[in-house]
Design an enzyme around this catalytic site. Structure first.
Site, PDB file in Angstrom:
ATOM      1  N   CYS A 232      49.079 -50.038  50.790  1.00 45.47           N
ATOM      2  CA  CYS A 232      50.125 -50.895  50.217  1.00 45.47           C
ATOM      3  C   CYS A 232      49.733 -52.372  50.174  1.00 45.47           C
ATOM      4  CB  CYS A 232      51.422 -50.735  51.002  1.00 45.47           C
ATOM      5  SG  CYS A 232      52.065 -49.061  50.900  1.00 45.47           S
TER       6      CYS A 232
ATOM      7  N   HIS B 236      55.422 -56.758  48.076  1.00 46.54           N
ATOM      8  CA  HIS B 236      55.259 -55.307  48.038  1.00 46.54           C
ATOM      9  C   HIS B 236      56.636 -54.667  48.192  1.00 46.54           C
ATOM     10  CE1 HIS B 236      54.220 -51.269  48.786  1.00 46.54           C
ATOM     11  NE2 HIS B 236      54.414 -51.304  50.091  1.00 46.54           N
TER      12      HIS B 236
ATOM     13  N   ASN C 125      58.592 -46.983  46.220  1.00 47.41           N
ATOM     14  CA  ASN C 125      57.393 -47.630  46.740  1.00 47.41           C
ATOM     15  C   ASN C 125      56.164 -46.970  46.103  1.00 47.41           C
ATOM     16  OD1 ASN C 125      55.213 -48.449  48.263  1.00 47.41           O
ATOM     17  ND2 ASN C 125      56.155 -48.033  50.255  1.00 47.41           N
TER      18      ASN C 125
HETATM   19  O1  UT7 Z   1      54.713 -49.149  52.185  1.00 50.25           O
HETATM   20  C1  UT7 Z   1      54.229 -48.436  53.287  1.00 50.25           C
HETATM   21  C2  UT7 Z   1      54.803 -48.912  54.536  1.00 50.25           C
HETATM   22  N1  UT7 Z   1      56.076 -48.259  54.815  1.00 50.25           N
HETATM   23  C3  UT7 Z   1      57.090 -49.006  55.238  1.00 50.25           C
HETATM   24  O2  UT7 Z   1      56.991 -50.210  55.284  1.00 50.25           O
HETATM   25  C4  UT7 Z   1      58.348 -48.292  55.687  1.00 50.25           C
HETATM   26  C5  UT7 Z   1      59.064 -49.109  56.714  1.00 50.25           C
HETATM   27  N2  UT7 Z   1      60.232 -48.414  57.256  1.00 50.25           N
HETATM   28  C6  UT7 Z   1      61.330 -48.148  56.530  1.00 50.25           C
HETATM   29  O3  UT7 Z   1      61.409 -48.478  55.380  1.00 50.25           O
HETATM   30  C7  UT7 Z   1      62.497 -47.487  57.252  1.00 50.25           C
HETATM   31  O4  UT7 Z   1      62.211 -47.361  58.621  1.00 50.25           O
HETATM   32  C8  UT7 Z   1      62.869 -46.128  56.672  1.00 50.25           C
HETATM   33  C9  UT7 Z   1      63.505 -46.282  55.286  1.00 50.25           C
HETATM   34  C10 UT7 Z   1      61.673 -45.214  56.541  1.00 50.25           C
HETATM   35  C11 UT7 Z   1      63.901 -45.444  57.563  1.00 50.25           C
HETATM   36  O5  UT7 Z   1      65.023 -46.289  57.717  1.00 50.25           O
HETATM   37  P1  UT7 Z   1      65.637 -46.573  59.157  1.00 50.25           P
HETATM   38  O6  UT7 Z   1      66.773 -47.456  58.939  1.00 50.25           O
HETATM   39  O7  UT7 Z   1      64.521 -47.033  60.055  1.00 50.25           O
HETATM   40  O8  UT7 Z   1      66.183 -45.146  59.549  1.00 50.25           O
HETATM   41  P2  UT7 Z   1      65.839 -44.213  60.811  1.00 50.25           P
HETATM   42  O9  UT7 Z   1      64.549 -43.504  60.576  1.00 50.25           O
HETATM   43  O10 UT7 Z   1      65.972 -45.012  62.069  1.00 50.25           O
HETATM   44  O11 UT7 Z   1      67.027 -43.174  60.724  1.00 50.25           O
HETATM   45  C12 UT7 Z   1      68.398 -43.578  60.868  1.00 50.25           C
HETATM   46  C13 UT7 Z   1      69.293 -42.357  60.655  1.00 50.25           C
HETATM   47  C14 UT7 Z   1      68.889 -41.161  61.505  1.00 50.25           C
HETATM   48  O12 UT7 Z   1      70.088 -40.476  61.863  1.00 50.25           O
HETATM   49  P3  UT7 Z   1      70.754 -40.684  63.317  1.00 50.25           P
HETATM   50  O13 UT7 Z   1      69.693 -40.298  64.301  1.00 50.25           O
HETATM   51  O14 UT7 Z   1      71.106 -42.146  63.366  1.00 50.25           O
HETATM   52  O15 UT7 Z   1      71.933 -39.769  63.260  1.00 50.25           O
HETATM   53  C15 UT7 Z   1      68.092 -40.307  60.556  1.00 50.25           C
HETATM   54  O16 UT7 Z   1      68.112 -38.940  60.899  1.00 50.25           O
HETATM   55  O17 UT7 Z   1      69.219 -41.917  59.298  1.00 50.25           O
HETATM   56  C16 UT7 Z   1      68.796 -40.545  59.253  1.00 50.25           C
HETATM   57  N3  UT7 Z   1      67.881 -40.426  58.123  1.00 50.25           N
HETATM   58  C17 UT7 Z   1      68.246 -40.039  56.886  1.00 50.25           C
HETATM   59  N4  UT7 Z   1      69.431 -39.638  56.381  1.00 50.25           N
HETATM   60  C18 UT7 Z   1      69.458 -39.307  55.073  1.00 50.25           C
HETATM   61  C19 UT7 Z   1      66.561 -40.730  58.107  1.00 50.25           C
HETATM   62  N5  UT7 Z   1      66.050 -40.540  56.881  1.00 50.25           N
HETATM   63  C20 UT7 Z   1      67.084 -40.106  56.113  1.00 50.25           C
HETATM   64  C21 UT7 Z   1      67.188 -39.747  54.750  1.00 50.25           C
HETATM   65  N6  UT7 Z   1      68.394 -39.356  54.266  1.00 50.25           N
HETATM   66  N7  UT7 Z   1      66.135 -39.804  53.920  1.00 50.25           N
END
Ligand code: UT7
Length: 353
Positions: free
Chosen positions: A113, A280, A310
């Protein structure tokens, strides 16, 4: 001293857009979650057999046509991807050949990225040294092959409803963290040496930190294992990316402001003098946090993640092409490009466009 200038840009995305609602046919997710947490509304996926050299060549053709540039004048190609057609060779020579550029050096880089600031720095070095007179920089990604579902028919609305406990749906749901953010596409630009002092690429600050290699990586299908791929890889789902989303998020929002400040200092400009911050497109919330940390006006940090998701290294050149096309980014303006990705690699470039 004159820097390297972008004289043309182009972009290409494959197929029809796949909305968040459509994605929820193959995994447990929903439009509201994806929009709120990432800003993504839809993405494109390449078709089976449609590789990054195809996407990249299509974007490059757009750039060459838009700039009315004779392909024969290109004497160097830089090709950035993290999803090459093959483990080896890289896709650069194939893309170059599809453009009729046999014989032209085609350098594959893999900064994921963070490819764009790295590629600009390499292009600038080639142009400054006289090794090249016109560089074609292509960034292309075909992430479709690393998506965690196999039932593409369901994505297309075929194959009937998903039953309780469906193995493919559950597998995709286990990997939904990365699966919802990525999409496919390509961006390209042509660079040459500017004739005017203070124009073109003024400075690039790039950095890496391999201690964080496992923040986002594919653990299987690599040459640590002998043989490098076997049935165990598939059984343990190690052919799919693993991403520590929250950790990566935190790294991005601390390292990116630092890179922007260092690039601005190196270029001898004030951050407040910069007209555009072309980030990005990994997650709108990352860019909002960078904006807040640096007190940047929202209007100076445009986003197109809603349309494409992305596209890894391709996000910045796609965004740049859109903003040049719309007339928003104008000649003479000061632009900062910044990105962080797997490796870790990150960086920022300052360019008088
Ligand atoms: O370009 C390459 C580099 N990549 C990045 O820079 C990515 C950086 N990270 C992110 O963009 C974010 O961390 C994500 C979008 C990947 C995830 O977002 P988050 O706010 O960190 O969510 P999380 O993984 O902490 O999950 C929060 C909640 C969880 O539920 P509980 O445990 O709070 O009940 C997950 O199970 O959201 C749930 N969850 C989802 N729900 C619906 C995680 N992914 C999903 C999903 N759809 N796709």
């Amino acid at each position: 001293m004159p820097g390297s200038k972008i004289i043309a840009t182009g972009r290409f995305v494959p197929g029809q857009p796949v909305t968040n609602d459509v994605l929820s046919r193959v995994m447990d997710t929903n439009d509201a979650w994806i929009r709120q947490r990432t800003g993504v509304a839809q993405r494109h996926f390449s078709a089976p057999g449609q590789g990054v050299s195809d996407l990249g060549a299509a974007a490059a053709k757009q750039a060459l046509e838009a700039g009315n540039i004779d392909p024969a004048s290109i004497d160097y190609v830089i090709f950035a991807t993290m999803t090459p057609e093959y483990v080896f060779p890289g896709s650069g020579p194939m893309a170059a050949t599809k453009l009729g550029l046999q014989g032209v050096p085609a350098l594959d880089i893999r900064q994921q990225c963070a490819a764009f600031p790295y590629a600009l720095q390499v292009a600038d070095g080639l142009l400054a040294s006289g090794a090249a007179k016109r560089v074609l920089l292509i960034a292309a990604e075909a992430h479709a092959g690393m998506m965690p579902w196999k039932r593409w028919d369901r994505l297309r609305g075929e194959g009937g409803p998903v039953e309780e406990g469906d193995a493919d749906f559950e597998r995709a749901t286990r990997h939904r963290g990365y699966a919802v953010i990525f999409g496919d596409g390509a961006g390209a630009c042509v660079l040459e040496r500017s004739q005017a002092a203070g124009e073109g690429l003024l400075y690039t600050h790039v950095a890496s930190d391999g201690a964080h290699f496992d923040q986002i990586y594919i653990p299987g299908v690599g040459f640590l294992a002998q043989p490098f791929v076997d049935a165990g890889v598939l059984a343990e789902e190690r052919e799919l990316p693993q991403m520590k989303g929250r950790e990566l998020f935190k790294l991005a929002v601390t390292r990116l402001p630092d890179a922007i400040r260092k690039a601005a200092a190196g270029a001898g400009v004030e951050v407040s003098d910069i007209d555009w911050f072309l980030a990005h497109q990994a997650n709108d919330r990352i860019n909002a946090a960078v904006r807040d940390a640096m007190k940047l006006p929202e209007a100076k940090v445009p986003s197109n993640i809603a349309r494409y998701g992305n596209t890894s290294g391709a996000t910045i050149p796609i965004l740049l092409d859109e903003l040049r096309e719309s007339g928003d980014v104008k000649s003479g303006q000061l632009v900062c490009f910044f990105a962080l990705g797997a490796g870790l690699n990150w960086g920022a470039s300052i360019m008088r466009i």
